[in-house]
Design a protein around this motif. Structure first.
Motif, PDB file in Angstrom:
ATOM      1  N   PHE A  72       0.306  -6.999   9.297  1.00  0.00           N
ATOM      2  CA  PHE A  72       0.396  -5.991  10.361  1.00  0.00           C
ATOM      3  C   PHE A  72       1.729  -6.072  11.093  1.00  0.00           C
ATOM      4  O   PHE A  72       2.353  -5.056  11.411  1.00  0.00           O
ATOM      5  CB  PHE A  72      -0.760  -6.169  11.341  1.00  0.00           C
ATOM      6  N   ARG A  73       2.202  -7.308  11.359  1.00  0.00           N
ATOM      7  CA  ARG A  73       3.478  -7.483  12.064  1.00  0.00           C
ATOM      8  C   ARG A  73       4.645  -6.969  11.235  1.00  0.00           C
ATOM      9  O   ARG A  73       5.556  -6.320  11.763  1.00  0.00           O
ATOM     10  CB  ARG A  73       3.703  -8.964  12.392  1.00  0.00           C
ATOM     11  N   SER A  74       4.656  -7.283   9.959  1.00  0.00           N
ATOM     12  CA  SER A  74       5.812  -6.953   9.129  1.00  0.00           C
ATOM     13  C   SER A  74       5.769  -5.543   8.531  1.00  0.00           C
ATOM     14  O   SER A  74       6.819  -4.937   8.294  1.00  0.00           O
ATOM     15  CB  SER A  74       5.952  -7.973   7.997  1.00  0.00           C
ATOM     16  N   GLU A  75       4.558  -5.014   8.304  1.00  0.00           N
ATOM     17  CA  GLU A  75       4.459  -3.733   7.597  1.00  0.00           C
ATOM     18  C   GLU A  75       3.656  -2.673   8.335  1.00  0.00           C
ATOM     19  O   GLU A  75       3.630  -1.512   7.911  1.00  0.00           O
ATOM     20  CB  GLU A  75       3.824  -3.956   6.215  1.00  0.00           C
ATOM     21  N   GLY A  76       2.970  -3.077   9.403  1.00  0.00           N
ATOM     22  CA  GLY A  76       2.134  -2.122  10.115  1.00  0.00           C
ATOM     23  C   GLY A  76       0.880  -1.791   9.314  1.00  0.00           C
ATOM     24  O   GLY A  76       0.557  -2.467   8.329  1.00  0.00           O
ATOM     25  N   TRP A  77       0.182  -0.726   9.731  1.00  0.00           N
ATOM     26  CA  TRP A  77      -1.062  -0.357   9.047  1.00  0.00           C
ATOM     27  C   TRP A  77      -0.824   0.071   7.610  1.00  0.00           C
ATOM     28  O   TRP A  77      -1.691  -0.066   6.753  1.00  0.00           O
ATOM     29  CB  TRP A  77      -1.759   0.777   9.810  1.00  0.00           C
ATOM     30  N   ARG A  78       0.370   0.571   7.331  1.00  0.00           N
ATOM     31  CA  ARG A  78       0.666   1.022   5.965  1.00  0.00           C
ATOM     32  C   ARG A  78       0.600  -0.129   4.965  1.00  0.00           C
ATOM     33  O   ARG A  78       0.320   0.081   3.786  1.00  0.00           O
ATOM     34  CB  ARG A  78       2.051   1.675   5.915  1.00  0.00           C
ATOM     35  N   GLY A  79       0.861  -1.335   5.453  1.00  0.00           N
ATOM     36  CA  GLY A  79       0.827  -2.492   4.564  1.00  0.00           C
ATOM     37  C   GLY A  79      -0.551  -2.737   3.966  1.00  0.00           C
ATOM     38  O   GLY A  79      -0.675  -3.291   2.869  1.00  0.00           O
TER      39      GLY A  79
END
Length: 330
Positions: A72-79
């Motif tokens: 979540f920190r590095s990619e957000g919900w798209r991750g």
């Protein structure tokens, strides 16, 4: 279907809604509604699949919640939805093959086991469900393995190596040919065939066991000394049986699923493809037998939620798709 209730009155019976076999279904409605319903289920559960896949390919174990926070920190919900478009494209044809093979095999094997072999209803049902699970898994993997390879690459390597599903597809074929899309096909069959056999046989036995043991407590008694469950009770027992079956299936097949995922995602360096033996050796070096069970929590959760949703949705789908709706009303 009728099951004896475990009550003081041995003459009392529980009358469940009739089983719906292949011949009773409106096929066009069955496949169309099935594609829509299961696409929604896949979208809901996809983030858990992403977590499970990333845990399986890591060299060191990482707690599930820590992994989720990192994504979540590095990619957000798209991750949590990397590769979902590709996965969804394969879900519809794979589910159609799965459902068709499941119902045809279940009906045919059930008739053979009960009529020709003279087995009891319980034994015939368990055997038919196990055989149906194997055939359904094998049919679906013909479509699902290439989709699984591409979507898992996107889950793990994402935008660092691929710009999307089509780009991943092209690069895999360019590097390894069509065989690259079927990496892990053999181990997929070895994973999903027994997993489905265990799941469907366990589900059949759990479902029957619950109704035989405590089913009378979920029913209302009629004047004819017959117990009839309402719709909510039927769904609750289906859901609980599915969760129990998922636990058994996850424990039995988790090591094979970890090996399969690594075969489909990881390379041996210098463009070499890892073999199953090399993959097992690497896992043992990293953490012994425990390494084979990395991602068990998310997989168990995914299987339980997916199976509970799937079986209740599937039974609902079959009732929506019957040729004569009134005969199967709850």
């Amino acid at each position: 279907m009728s099951l004896r209730a475990a009550e003081d009155d041995p003459a009392t019976e529980i009358h469940l809604p009739a089983d719906i076999d292949w011949e009773m279904l409106d096929k066009s409605k069955f496949f169309f509604l099935g594609a829509a319903l299961f696409s929604g289920v896949s979208g809901t559960l996809y983030p858990i699949v992403v977590l499970k896949t990333r845990q399986q390919v890591m060299l060191n174990n990482c707690p599930c919640f820590k992994m989720a926070a990192s994504i979540f920190r590095s990619e957000g919900w798209r991750g949590f939805y990397r590769g979902f478009g590709t996965s969804l494209m394969g879900t519809i044809p794979a589910r159609s093959l799965y459902m068709g093979a499941l119902e045809v095999t279940k009906s045919n094997v059930g008739n053979v086991a009960s009529v020709r072999l003279g087995l009891s209803e319980a034994s015939a049902s368990a055997i038919a469900n196990a055989a149906a699970g194997v055939s359904a898994a094998m049919a679906a993997q013909l479509v699902w393995t290439p989709i699984d390879v591409v979507s898992q690459r996107l889950m793990v390597q994402g935008g660092d190596k691929y710009s999307g599903g089509i780009d991943a597809f092209r690069k895999i074929v360019r590097a390894d040919g069509v065989r690259g899309l079927y990496r892990g096909f053999g181990i997929s069959i070895l994973t999903y065939a027994p997993s489905n056999a265990v799941w469907w046989a366990s589900y059949s036995m759990a479902h029957r066991g619950i109704w035989s043991g405590i089913g009378c407590y979920f029913c209302s008694k009629s004047d004819e000394n017959v117990y009839r469950p309402d719709g909510k009770s039927v769904v609750a027992v289906q859901a609980f049986s599915a969760a129990m079956a998922s636990g058994a299936s996850a424990l039995v097949t988790m090591p094979l699923d970890t090996i399969k995922t690594r075969l489909q995602v990881l390379d041996g360096g210098c463009g070499r493809t890892l073999t199953a033996v090399q993959t097992v050796r690497n896992l043992v070096k990293e953490g012994g037998l425990g390494a084979c069970y990395r991602g068990l929590g998310p997989r168990w959760a995914s299987m339980s939620i997916s199976a509970t949703t799937m079986i209740t949705t599937y039974e609902f789908l079959k009732r929506l798709s019957t040729k004569n709706q009134e005969s199967f009303a709850l």
